[in-house]
Design an enzyme around this catalytic site. Structure first.
Site, mmCIF file in Angstrom:
data_model
loop_
_atom_site.group_PDB
_atom_site.id
_atom_site.type_symbol
_atom_site.label_atom_id
_atom_site.label_comp_id
_atom_site.label_asym_id
_atom_site.label_seq_id
_atom_site.Cartn_x
_atom_site.Cartn_y
_atom_site.Cartn_z
ATOM 1 N N HIS A 172 -3.357 -1.690 6.285
ATOM 2 C CA HIS A 172 -3.267 -0.660 7.318
ATOM 3 C C HIS A 172 -2.773 -1.202 8.662
ATOM 4 O O HIS A 172 -3.038 -0.607 9.716
ATOM 5 C CB HIS A 172 -4.595 0.068 7.494
ATOM 6 N N GLU A 188 -2.329 9.956 -0.955
ATOM 7 C CA GLU A 188 -3.555 9.162 -1.073
ATOM 8 C C GLU A 188 -4.171 8.882 0.288
ATOM 9 O O GLU A 188 -5.387 8.920 0.465
ATOM 10 C CB GLU A 188 -3.250 7.837 -1.791
ATOM 11 N N GLU A 189 -3.316 8.612 1.268
ATOM 12 C CA GLU A 189 -3.804 8.207 2.581
ATOM 13 C C GLU A 189 -4.405 9.381 3.365
ATOM 14 O O GLU A 189 -3.968 10.531 3.233
ATOM 15 C CB GLU A 189 -2.653 7.611 3.402
ATOM 16 N N ASP A 215 -3.123 -0.881 -6.655
ATOM 17 C CA ASP A 215 -3.153 -0.607 -5.220
ATOM 18 C C ASP A 215 -3.335 -1.912 -4.458
ATOM 19 O O ASP A 215 -4.041 -2.828 -4.925
ATOM 20 C CB ASP A 215 -4.293 0.370 -4.886
ATOM 21 N N ASP A 256 0.822 -1.218 0.000
ATOM 22 C CA ASP A 256 0.000 0.000 0.000
ATOM 23 C C ASP A 256 0.857 1.270 0.000
ATOM 24 O O ASP A 256 0.806 2.033 0.959
ATOM 25 C CB ASP A 256 -0.884 -0.047 1.251
#
Length: 416
Positions: A357, A197-198, A244, A143
């Site tokens: 995550h 992105e996060e 992704d 990620d």
């Protein structure tokens, strides 16, 4: 019956699908076999491409700067014919108060050498390079450090073939007028590595995809000369392929077909996956020769002596007789581009990887066979889109494969 606007739009979309699909040229088995694997460049400790990305890289941090420099140096040193540009923006976030955080997107492109501005249609391959703020020290290998390295390898693997193709076209007397009259089309490739992105706190429409939103708006406002085929930078994107959460091998990644307009591209990916599996070119396959078991006597069993296992399918979602498309369920960097009319092929597994995550989304938890296989598949898709059959280095790669096989046999005998 008077046609409604929606019917007219549907017909036009169908026509565009036919045009784009016909522009896609299947590559031969020899060319497919010739695509090089990343090898030691993807070593998580010392690999030239992947290891420098495997560090925390929150936007605005030193790690982010280090990784961006790694990308710039790669294109400058390894792919000098690619045009590299950086697109900058700043934004406040929910956790930084009035402080403006910088976001830097990298765009690397290779165009036909004679092409005019506004005349090149791009296959655009995309991944984000930033990592999440939490948990502390988060790496984000799937990620999306690994997808970034995949795209770097893809660019390098296709570069020589593009040079050969365009040299042959030039020698054949292809003229600019052929393009102006619509007899030929300019095809180029873009690699976009996105920042931000996060989410900094919790994912919302405001706290996410910072770099993507800025770049899409900037490309929409970047106009080409009058009478160009593509009136602005964003309209020159033929297909936006977003990678992704790729790199976990267990469980087997499952990629749905998210969007109706790009189901044709999804089908082509599925066909390539089947061909790569049939030629034993995917190392993550349970039936690959490298996954040979040994008998009680210590002798290696060949695949023919073993019970063949069911071959997994990454691209399983081919039957779309129903009209249930999942594109609106996953928010990601494609959204600002899709909102501006760009066709998107989203390569993200559903369900997400088990490490998503979590602190365990690091280099040690990547399945390197799966990472290499994704790299081969994406490279093959790009080679077909760019019409590179006949320009891949088949002979050299066959010799290299033979040497690799010989080396593998020597290792097996040593282990006995």
């Amino acid at each position: 019956m008077k046609p409604t606007f929606s019917l007219i739009l549907h017909a036009l979309q169908g026509l565009l699908l036919v045009v784009v699909s016909r522009a896609y040229t299947v590559i031969s088995d020899d060319a497919l076999t010739s695509i090089p694997r990343p090898g030691e460049d993807f070593d998580i400790k010392n690999g030239k491409l992947l290891s420098p990305i495997l560090q925390p890289r929150v936007p605005g941090s030193q790690g982010s700067t280090n990784v961006l420099k790694h990308f710039v140096d790669f294109f400058h040193n390894d792919l000098p014919q690619w045009k590299v540009s950086l697109q900058n923006s700043t934004s406040k976030t929910p956790v930084t108060g009035n402080k403006e955080i910088p976001f830097v997107n990298l765009i690397a492109a290779r165009d036909p050498p004679w092409a005019k501005a506004g005349e090149v249609g791009y296959l655009t391959l995309v991944a984000h390079y930033d990592s999440k703020r939490t948990p502390e020290g988060f790496i984000g290998a799937t990620d999306s450090a690994a997808p970034c390295a995949m795209l770097m390898h893809t660019a390098r693997s296709l570069d020589e073939a593009l040079t050969k193709k365009w040299a042959v076209m030039h020698q054949a007397g292809i003229k600019q007028e052929d393009y102006d009259l619509g007899l030929e089309e300019h095809k180029g490739i873009q690699i976009i590595l996105l920042d931000g992105e996060e989410a900094f706190d919790q994912w919302t429409k405001k706290d996410s995809i910072y770099g993507s939103k800025s770049l899409a708006a900037d490309m929409e406002a970047t106009f080409h000369p009058a009478l160009s085929t593509y009136h602005n930078a964003i309209s020159s994107i033929h297909l936006f392929v977003l990678l992704d959460l790729l790199g976990e091998g267990t469980p087997t990644p499952k990629i749905p077909s998210y969007f109706k307009l790009t189901h044709w591209a999804y089908q082509n990916m599925a066909t390539l996956e089947d061909r790569l599996r049939a030629q034993s070119l995917l190392l993550s396959s349970p039936n690959h020769p490298s996954r040979r078991s040994t008998s009680n006597s210590g002798r290696i069993r060949t695949n023919s002596q073993q019970l063949k296992r069911a071959e997994p399918k990454w691209f399983w979602d081919l039957d779309k007789s129903n009209d249930r498309w999942l594109g609106g369920l996953i928010e990601d960097d494609h959204l600002p581009f899709m909102a501006r009319g760009v066709d998107v092929l989203h390569l993200i597994p559903n369900p997400f990887p088990t490490v998503w995550h979590k602190a365990t989304d690091d280099g040690e938890h990547l399945d390197m066979d799966t990472v290499g296989d994704w790299t081969i598949l994406v490279t093959a898709f790009a080679a077909e889109w760019l019409d590179l059959d006949g320009y891949m280095d088949v002979q050299t790669t066959k010799k290299r494969a033979a040497n690799d096989q010989q080396a593998g046999n020597m290792v097996s005998k040593t282990e006995l």
